[in-house]
Design an enzyme around this catalytic site. Structure first.
Site, PDB file in Angstrom:
ATOM      1  N   ASN A 299       0.825  -1.211   0.000  1.00  0.00           N
ATOM      2  CA  ASN A 299       0.000   0.000   0.000  1.00  0.00           C
ATOM      3  C   ASN A 299       0.866   1.271   0.000  1.00  0.00           C
ATOM      4  O   ASN A 299       2.088   1.190   0.193  1.00  0.00           O
ATOM      5  CB  ASN A 299      -0.912  -0.020   1.232  1.00  0.00           C
ATOM      6  CG  ASN A 299      -2.271   0.589   0.916  1.00  0.00           C
ATOM      7  OD1 ASN A 299      -2.363   1.523   0.113  1.00  0.00           O
ATOM      8  ND2 ASN A 299      -3.311   0.065   1.531  1.00  0.00           N
ATOM      9  N   ILE A 300       0.263   2.407  -0.193  1.00  0.00           N
ATOM     10  CA  ILE A 300       0.981   3.679  -0.163  1.00  0.00           C
ATOM     11  C   ILE A 300       1.676   3.830   1.198  1.00  0.00           C
ATOM     12  O   ILE A 300       1.059   3.588   2.240  1.00  0.00           O
ATOM     13  CB  ILE A 300      -0.005   4.857  -0.387  1.00  0.00           C
ATOM     14  CG1 ILE A 300      -0.660   4.734  -1.759  1.00  0.00           C
ATOM     15  CG2 ILE A 300       0.689   6.205  -0.224  1.00  0.00           C
ATOM     16  CD1 ILE A 300      -1.805   5.711  -1.994  1.00  0.00           C
TER      17      ILE A 300
ATOM     18  N   GLY B 231       6.460   1.263   2.902  1.00  0.00           N
ATOM     19  CA  GLY B 231       7.908   1.159   3.156  1.00  0.00           C
ATOM     20  C   GLY B 231       8.691   0.524   2.010  1.00  0.00           C
ATOM     21  O   GLY B 231       9.782  -0.004   2.221  1.00  0.00           O
ATOM     22  N   LYS B 232       8.143   0.596   0.821  1.00  0.00           N
ATOM     23  CA  LYS B 232       8.774  -0.064  -0.335  1.00  0.00           C
ATOM     24  C   LYS B 232      10.168   0.513  -0.633  1.00  0.00           C
ATOM     25  O   LYS B 232      11.138  -0.221  -0.777  1.00  0.00           O
ATOM     26  CB  LYS B 232       7.877   0.083  -1.581  1.00  0.00           C
ATOM     27  CG  LYS B 232       6.532  -0.602  -1.433  1.00  0.00           C
ATOM     28  CD  LYS B 232       5.629  -0.382  -2.625  1.00  0.00           C
ATOM     29  CE  LYS B 232       5.066   1.013  -2.754  1.00  0.00           C
ATOM     30  NZ  LYS B 232       4.231   1.462  -1.630  1.00  0.00           N
ATOM     31  N   THR B 233      10.236   1.844  -0.722  1.00  0.00           N
ATOM     32  CA  THR B 233      11.517   2.480  -1.074  1.00  0.00           C
ATOM     33  C   THR B 233      12.588   2.150  -0.045  1.00  0.00           C
ATOM     34  O   THR B 233      13.717   1.791  -0.404  1.00  0.00           O
ATOM     35  CB  THR B 233      11.335   4.010  -1.172  1.00  0.00           C
ATOM     36  OG1 THR B 233      10.222   4.257  -2.027  1.00  0.00           O
ATOM     37  CG2 THR B 233      12.562   4.689  -1.738  1.00  0.00           C
TER      38      THR B 233
ATOM     39  N   GLU C  63      10.046   3.419  -9.015  1.00  0.00           N
ATOM     40  CA  GLU C  63       8.822   3.822  -9.723  1.00  0.00           C
ATOM     41  C   GLU C  63       9.072   5.201 -10.345  1.00  0.00           C
ATOM     42  O   GLU C  63       9.646   6.069  -9.679  1.00  0.00           O
ATOM     43  CB  GLU C  63       7.729   3.957  -8.653  1.00  0.00           C
ATOM     44  CG  GLU C  63       6.385   3.489  -9.056  1.00  0.00           C
ATOM     45  CD  GLU C  63       5.415   3.566  -7.880  1.00  0.00           C
ATOM     46  OE1 GLU C  63       5.749   4.129  -6.824  1.00  0.00           O
ATOM     47  OE2 GLU C  63       4.308   3.054  -8.039  1.00  0.00           O
TER      48      GLU C  63
ATOM     49  N   GLN D 279      -3.724   7.180 -15.245  1.00  0.00           N
ATOM     50  CA  GLN D 279      -3.384   5.753 -15.260  1.00  0.00           C
ATOM     51  C   GLN D 279      -2.802   5.319 -16.606  1.00  0.00           C
ATOM     52  O   GLN D 279      -1.968   4.434 -16.675  1.00  0.00           O
ATOM     53  CB  GLN D 279      -4.607   4.904 -14.884  1.00  0.00           C
ATOM     54  CG  GLN D 279      -5.012   5.043 -13.414  1.00  0.00           C
ATOM     55  CD  GLN D 279      -3.938   4.667 -12.394  1.00  0.00           C
ATOM     56  OE1 GLN D 279      -3.831   5.270 -11.335  1.00  0.00           O
ATOM     57  NE2 GLN D 279      -3.094   3.685 -12.674  1.00  0.00           N
TER      58      GLN D 279
ATOM     59  N   GLU E 265      10.318  -1.448  -8.064  1.00  0.00           N
ATOM     60  CA  GLU E 265       9.288  -0.884  -7.194  1.00  0.00           C
ATOM     61  C   GLU E 265       7.929  -0.996  -7.879  1.00  0.00           C
ATOM     62  O   GLU E 265       7.737  -0.507  -8.994  1.00  0.00           O
ATOM     63  CB  GLU E 265       9.592   0.583  -6.895  1.00  0.00           C
ATOM     64  CG  GLU E 265       8.663   1.140  -5.848  1.00  0.00           C
ATOM     65  CD  GLU E 265       9.098   2.503  -5.324  1.00  0.00           C
ATOM     66  OE1 GLU E 265       8.522   2.941  -4.330  1.00  0.00           O
ATOM     67  OE2 GLU E 265       9.992   3.130  -5.918  1.00  0.00           O
ATOM     68  N   ARG E 266       7.001  -1.661  -7.200  1.00  0.00           N
ATOM     69  CA  ARG E 266       5.688  -2.006  -7.773  1.00  0.00           C
ATOM     70  C   ARG E 266       5.837  -2.707  -9.105  1.00  0.00           C
ATOM     71  O   ARG E 266       6.910  -3.173  -9.461  1.00  0.00           O
ATOM     72  CB  ARG E 266       4.827  -0.751  -7.937  1.00  0.00           C
ATOM     73  CG  ARG E 266       4.234  -0.258  -6.639  1.00  0.00           C
ATOM     74  CD  ARG E 266       2.958   0.502  -6.941  1.00  0.00           C
ATOM     75  NE  ARG E 266       2.665   1.449  -5.903  1.00  0.00           N
ATOM     76  CZ  ARG E 266       1.972   1.140  -4.802  1.00  0.00           C
ATOM     77  NH1 ARG E 266       1.498  -0.060  -4.640  1.00  0.00           N
ATOM     78  NH2 ARG E 266       1.755   2.071  -3.892  1.00  0.00           N
TER      79      ARG E 266
HETATM   80  P1  TTP Z   1       3.831   4.649  -3.903  1.00  0.00           P
HETATM   81  O1  TTP Z   1       4.411   3.594  -4.769  1.00  0.00           O
HETATM   82  O2  TTP Z   1       2.854   4.159  -2.920  1.00  0.00           O
HETATM   83  O3  TTP Z   1       5.018   5.394  -3.238  1.00  0.00           O
HETATM   84  P2  TTP Z   1       5.339   5.559  -1.752  1.00  0.00           P
HETATM   85  O4  TTP Z   1       6.596   6.399  -1.736  1.00  0.00           O
HETATM   86  O5  TTP Z   1       4.157   6.070  -1.010  1.00  0.00           O
HETATM   87  O6  TTP Z   1       5.653   4.107  -1.217  1.00  0.00           O
HETATM   88  P3  TTP Z   1       6.606   3.652  -0.026  1.00  0.00           P
HETATM   89  O7  TTP Z   1       6.503   4.602   1.115  1.00  0.00           O
HETATM   90  O8  TTP Z   1       6.076   2.288   0.316  1.00  0.00           O
HETATM   91  O9  TTP Z   1       7.980   3.619  -0.576  1.00  0.00           O
HETATM   92  O10 TTP Z   1       3.155   5.613  -4.960  1.00  0.00           O
HETATM   93  C1  TTP Z   1       3.271   6.971  -5.083  1.00  0.00           C
HETATM   94  C2  TTP Z   1       1.888   7.536  -5.335  1.00  0.00           C
HETATM   95  O11 TTP Z   1       1.403   7.188  -6.634  1.00  0.00           O
HETATM   96  C3  TTP Z   1       0.840   7.039  -4.338  1.00  0.00           C
HETATM   97  O12 TTP Z   1       0.073   8.178  -3.924  1.00  0.00           O
HETATM   98  C4  TTP Z   1      -0.034   6.136  -5.150  1.00  0.00           C
HETATM   99  C5  TTP Z   1       0.053   6.718  -6.552  1.00  0.00           C
HETATM  100  N1  TTP Z   1      -0.233   5.749  -7.630  1.00  0.00           N
HETATM  101  C6  TTP Z   1      -1.413   5.864  -8.362  1.00  0.00           C
HETATM  102  O13 TTP Z   1      -2.255   6.727  -8.065  1.00  0.00           O
HETATM  103  N2  TTP Z   1      -1.642   4.997  -9.387  1.00  0.00           N
HETATM  104  C7  TTP Z   1      -0.775   4.008  -9.718  1.00  0.00           C
HETATM  105  O14 TTP Z   1      -1.020   3.237 -10.669  1.00  0.00           O
HETATM  106  C8  TTP Z   1       0.443   3.881  -8.947  1.00  0.00           C
HETATM  107  C9  TTP Z   1       1.413   2.783  -9.278  1.00  0.00           C
HETATM  108  C10 TTP Z   1       0.672   4.778  -7.922  1.00  0.00           C
END
Ligand code: TTP
Length: 241
Positions: free
Chosen positions: A29-30, A33-35, A59, A88, A116-117
């Protein structure tokens, strides 16, 4: 679905014994902690298998806020009904481009790709979510689906053929708290528009991960579920490193 403790052993099998380059996508999920996980896992794997053996593929989020100078991500967050289709579409296009570029320019001796994703969760989590929330018309959804199928089935590019999904499962309250911290400390990879993310939004994305990524036949056996309420260091230890 494999337990997370086997991950280091699975990698060993792939890298040492079968000598193929596995593609591993980090999902969740958003703000799960992926990064952080990707950044800290890379040196651990390289300690074992050699310097530069990991091709890290982030990403392409920055591109989403500079589409010919237009902040498409912000526009979508403000007016999802108007912009989710364009956004999208651009996510699929930019991921496909970034993934192909990463392979084309990857001169190092990479033994594995840490991504990433994936184009799959963009399609089955985010596109589905917009459709479910009524942000997208049926015909827009159909166009995106056809685009996705063309990219993944006909072009079949390397990074779309995933060996493992490392799926970070964090409680939605934890994700929201991490997101709030990030926005407070100005450490946002995206923009302040992410402050529009709500618990309901995170819940809905989490449900779609369950119904698609964790249940579909083509993905489910590749998923390694990880308790992401833990710290990144604890996660890495649980993965067997
Ligand atoms: P995240 O990949 O969720 O980045 P993050 O930095 O929040 O993750 P993490 O802390 O785990 O490292 O995505 C960035 C934003 O892009 C997030 O608000 C979701 C959005 N998004 C879309 O709206 N549509 C999509 O298809 C994708 C892949 C992301």
């Amino acid at each position: 679905m494999s337990p997370s403790g086997n991950f280091a052993k699975l990698l060993d099998l792939h890298i040492i014994q079968s000598k193929v380059e596995p593609v591993i996508c980090v999902e969740g999920n958003i703000a799960a902690g992926k990064t952080n996980l990707m950044t800290k896992l890379k040196p651990k794997i390289e300690d074992l298998y050699g310097k530069n053996c990991v091709n890290l593929v982030p990403e392409p989020v920055k591109e989403w806020n500079d589409v010919g100078g237009e902040k498409l991500f912000d526009m979508m967050m403000q007016e999802p009904k108007r912009w989710s289709f364009a956004f999208q579409n651009y996510v699929q296009l930019s991921m496909f481009n970034a993934h192909c570029r990463s392979i084309a320019t990857n001169t190092q001796e990479s033994k594995l790709h840490l991504v990433e994703r994936s184009i799959h969760s963009a399609r089955y989590v985010f596109v589905e979510n917009h459709k479910k929330l009524g942000n997208m018309q049926q015909v827009e959804y159909n166009v995106l689906d056809e685009f996705y199928r063309m990219i993944t089935r006909e072009l079949e590019y390397k990074l779309s053929k995933v060996d493992y999904f490392l799926f970070l499962e964090a409680d939605i309250e934890v994700c929201l708290e991490r997101l709030a911290n990030r926005l407070r400390t100005q450490d946002a990879t995206m923009t302040q528009e992410e402050s529009r993310v709500t618990l309901d939004y995170l819940r809905s994305l989490g449900e779609l991960y369950e119904t698609h990524m964790l249940s579909r036949e083509e993905f489910r056996d590749k998923v390694i579920r990880i308790d992401a309420n833990l710290t990144t260091e604890e996660i890495i230890r649980n993965l067997g490193f």
